[in-house]
Design a protein around this motif. Structure first.
Motif, PDB file in Angstrom:
ATOM      1  N   PHE A   1      34.272  10.824  11.899  1.00 43.47           N
ATOM      2  CA  PHE A   1      35.309  10.390  10.978  1.00 43.47           C
ATOM      3  C   PHE A   1      34.829  10.608   9.542  1.00 43.47           C
ATOM      4  O   PHE A   1      35.520  11.215   8.721  1.00 43.47           O
ATOM      5  CB  PHE A   1      35.609   8.918  11.230  1.00 43.47           C
ATOM      6  N   TYR A   2      33.611  10.148   9.238  1.00 43.61           N
ATOM      7  CA  TYR A   2      33.079  10.311   7.889  1.00 43.61           C
ATOM      8  C   TYR A   2      32.737  11.764   7.571  1.00 43.61           C
ATOM      9  O   TYR A   2      32.855  12.192   6.422  1.00 43.61           O
ATOM     10  CB  TYR A   2      31.885   9.386   7.656  1.00 43.61           C
ATOM     11  N   GLU A   3      32.365  12.528   8.570  1.00 44.14           N
ATOM     12  CA  GLU A   3      32.123  13.953   8.356  1.00 44.14           C
ATOM     13  C   GLU A   3      33.413  14.641   7.917  1.00 44.14           C
ATOM     14  O   GLU A   3      33.418  15.489   7.022  1.00 44.14           O
ATOM     15  CB  GLU A   3      31.590  14.605   9.634  1.00 44.14           C
ATOM     16  N   PHE A   4      34.518  14.249   8.550  1.00 45.19           N
ATOM     17  CA  PHE A   4      35.820  14.780   8.156  1.00 45.19           C
ATOM     18  C   PHE A   4      36.105  14.426   6.698  1.00 45.19           C
ATOM     19  O   PHE A   4      36.540  15.265   5.913  1.00 45.19           O
ATOM     20  CB  PHE A   4      36.918  14.232   9.072  1.00 45.19           C
ATOM     21  N   PHE A   5      35.855  13.176   6.321  1.00 45.14           N
ATOM     22  CA  PHE A   5      36.049  12.767   4.930  1.00 45.14           C
ATOM     23  C   PHE A   5      35.148  13.584   4.003  1.00 45.14           C
ATOM     24  O   PHE A   5      35.594  14.072   2.966  1.00 45.14           O
ATOM     25  CB  PHE A   5      35.744  11.282   4.747  1.00 45.14           C
TER      26      PHE A   5
ATOM     27  N   ALA B   1      44.882  17.193   3.314  1.00 43.86           N
ATOM     28  CA  ALA B   1      44.389  17.070   4.682  1.00 43.86           C
ATOM     29  C   ALA B   1      45.560  17.039   5.657  1.00 43.86           C
ATOM     30  O   ALA B   1      46.643  16.564   5.333  1.00 43.86           O
ATOM     31  CB  ALA B   1      43.555  15.804   4.819  1.00 43.86           C
ATOM     32  N   ASP B   2      45.298  17.529   6.830  1.00 43.00           N
ATOM     33  CA  ASP B   2      46.266  17.488   7.917  1.00 43.00           C
ATOM     34  C   ASP B   2      46.288  16.059   8.461  1.00 43.00           C
ATOM     35  O   ASP B   2      45.299  15.576   9.017  1.00 43.00           O
ATOM     36  CB  ASP B   2      45.838  18.475   8.997  1.00 43.00           C
ATOM     37  N   LEU B   3      47.395  15.360   8.263  1.00 39.54           N
ATOM     38  CA  LEU B   3      47.465  13.967   8.696  1.00 39.54           C
ATOM     39  C   LEU B   3      47.271  13.808  10.198  1.00 39.54           C
ATOM     40  O   LEU B   3      46.715  12.805  10.654  1.00 39.54           O
ATOM     41  CB  LEU B   3      48.785  13.333   8.251  1.00 39.54           C
ATOM     42  N   LYS B   4      47.683  14.800  10.957  1.00 38.41           N
ATOM     43  CA  LYS B   4      47.461  14.742  12.396  1.00 38.41           C
ATOM     44  C   LYS B   4      45.963  14.722  12.696  1.00 38.41           C
ATOM     45  O   LYS B   4      45.498  13.971  13.557  1.00 38.41           O
ATOM     46  CB  LYS B   4      48.129  15.921  13.105  1.00 38.41           C
TER      47      LYS B   4
ATOM     48  N   TYR C   1      44.579  11.320  11.877  1.00 44.62           N
ATOM     49  CA  TYR C   1      44.929  10.389  12.945  1.00 44.62           C
ATOM     50  C   TYR C   1      44.047  10.607  14.178  1.00 44.62           C
ATOM     51  O   TYR C   1      43.615   9.634  14.809  1.00 44.62           O
ATOM     52  CB  TYR C   1      46.404  10.510  13.332  1.00 44.62           C
ATOM     53  N   GLU C   2      43.782  11.847  14.536  1.00 44.22           N
ATOM     54  CA  GLU C   2      42.947  12.127  15.710  1.00 44.22           C
ATOM     55  C   GLU C   2      41.552  11.526  15.551  1.00 44.22           C
ATOM     56  O   GLU C   2      41.010  10.942  16.484  1.00 44.22           O
ATOM     57  CB  GLU C   2      42.865  13.627  15.964  1.00 44.22           C
ATOM     58  N   HIS C   3      40.986  11.640  14.356  1.00 47.97           N
ATOM     59  CA  HIS C   3      39.673  11.036  14.101  1.00 47.97           C
ATOM     60  C   HIS C   3      39.753   9.515  14.180  1.00 47.97           C
ATOM     61  O   HIS C   3      38.901   8.868  14.782  1.00 47.97           O
ATOM     62  CB  HIS C   3      39.130  11.464  12.740  1.00 47.97           C
ATOM     63  N   PHE C   4      40.788   8.953  13.562  1.00 55.56           N
ATOM     64  CA  PHE C   4      40.953   7.495  13.603  1.00 55.56           C
ATOM     65  C   PHE C   4      41.166   7.018  15.032  1.00 55.56           C
ATOM     66  O   PHE C   4      40.561   6.026  15.472  1.00 55.56           O
ATOM     67  CB  PHE C   4      42.126   7.038  12.738  1.00 55.56           C
ATOM     68  N   HIS C   5      42.012   7.713  15.774  1.00 57.01           N
ATOM     69  CA  HIS C   5      42.331   7.299  17.139  1.00 57.01           C
ATOM     70  C   HIS C   5      41.074   7.294  18.016  1.00 57.01           C
ATOM     71  O   HIS C   5      40.865   6.357  18.794  1.00 57.01           O
ATOM     72  CB  HIS C   5      43.392   8.223  17.744  1.00 57.01           C
ATOM     73  N   LEU C   6      40.246   8.306  17.907  1.00 55.18           N
ATOM     74  CA  LEU C   6      39.010   8.360  18.684  1.00 55.18           C
ATOM     75  C   LEU C   6      38.091   7.190  18.319  1.00 55.18           C
ATOM     76  O   LEU C   6      37.534   6.528  19.200  1.00 55.18           O
ATOM     77  CB  LEU C   6      38.294   9.684  18.459  1.00 55.18           C
ATOM     78  N   PHE C   7      37.957   6.924  17.039  1.00 58.47           N
ATOM     79  CA  PHE C   7      37.131   5.816  16.567  1.00 58.47           C
ATOM     80  C   PHE C   7      37.688   4.489  17.093  1.00 58.47           C
ATOM     81  O   PHE C   7      36.966   3.659  17.651  1.00 58.47           O
ATOM     82  CB  PHE C   7      37.088   5.835  15.035  1.00 58.47           C
ATOM     83  N   ASP C   8      38.979   4.288  16.949  1.00 53.86           N
ATOM     84  CA  ASP C   8      39.637   3.061  17.402  1.00 53.86           C
ATOM     85  C   ASP C   8      39.504   2.894  18.916  1.00 53.86           C
ATOM     86  O   ASP C   8      39.240   1.796  19.413  1.00 53.86           O
ATOM     87  CB  ASP C   8      41.115   3.096  16.993  1.00 53.86           C
ATOM     88  N   TYR C   9      39.650   3.982  19.663  1.00 49.73           N
ATOM     89  CA  TYR C   9      39.520   3.937  21.120  1.00 49.73           C
ATOM     90  C   TYR C   9      38.127   3.466  21.525  1.00 49.73           C
ATOM     91  O   TYR C   9      37.972   2.647  22.427  1.00 49.73           O
ATOM     92  CB  TYR C   9      39.821   5.317  21.716  1.00 49.73           C
TER      93      TYR C   9
END
Length: 83
Positions: A20-24, A45-48, A51-59
């Motif tokens: 997630f932070y690497e993406f940032f 940034a591509d919001l999708k 979201y994919e990074h956030f979703h993986l982290f949240d999961y």
């Protein structure tokens, strides 16, 4: 859940957080001489993808929570969740 499984889940959580932070880091420059992101200079940034990074982290967090609740005898009524 045994200790080994909790450790595996924690490691997966840390890996997802790092991605997630690497993406940032790849999309948002930092303010000079700081670790603070300068969102005013962020790439589009591509919001999708965000979201994919956030979703993986949240999961990964949600996967770990049941064992933490059990270990510390936390019940739903003890929590103030907003999700």
């Amino acid at each position: 859940m045994d200790k080994q499984r909790v450790v595996e889940n924690l490691n997966a959580l840390f890996e997802a957080r790092a991605k997630f932070y690497e993406f940032f880091d790849n999309n948002i420059p930092k303010i000079s001489n700081t670790d603070v992101f300068d969102f005013s200079k962020a790439k589009n940034a591509d919001l999708k993808e965000v979201y994919e990074h956030f979703h993986l982290f949240d999961y990964k967090i949600r996967k770990l929570l049941p064992s933490l609740y059990k270990a510390y005898e936390i019940k739903d009524e003890d929590l103030n969740r907003n999700f």
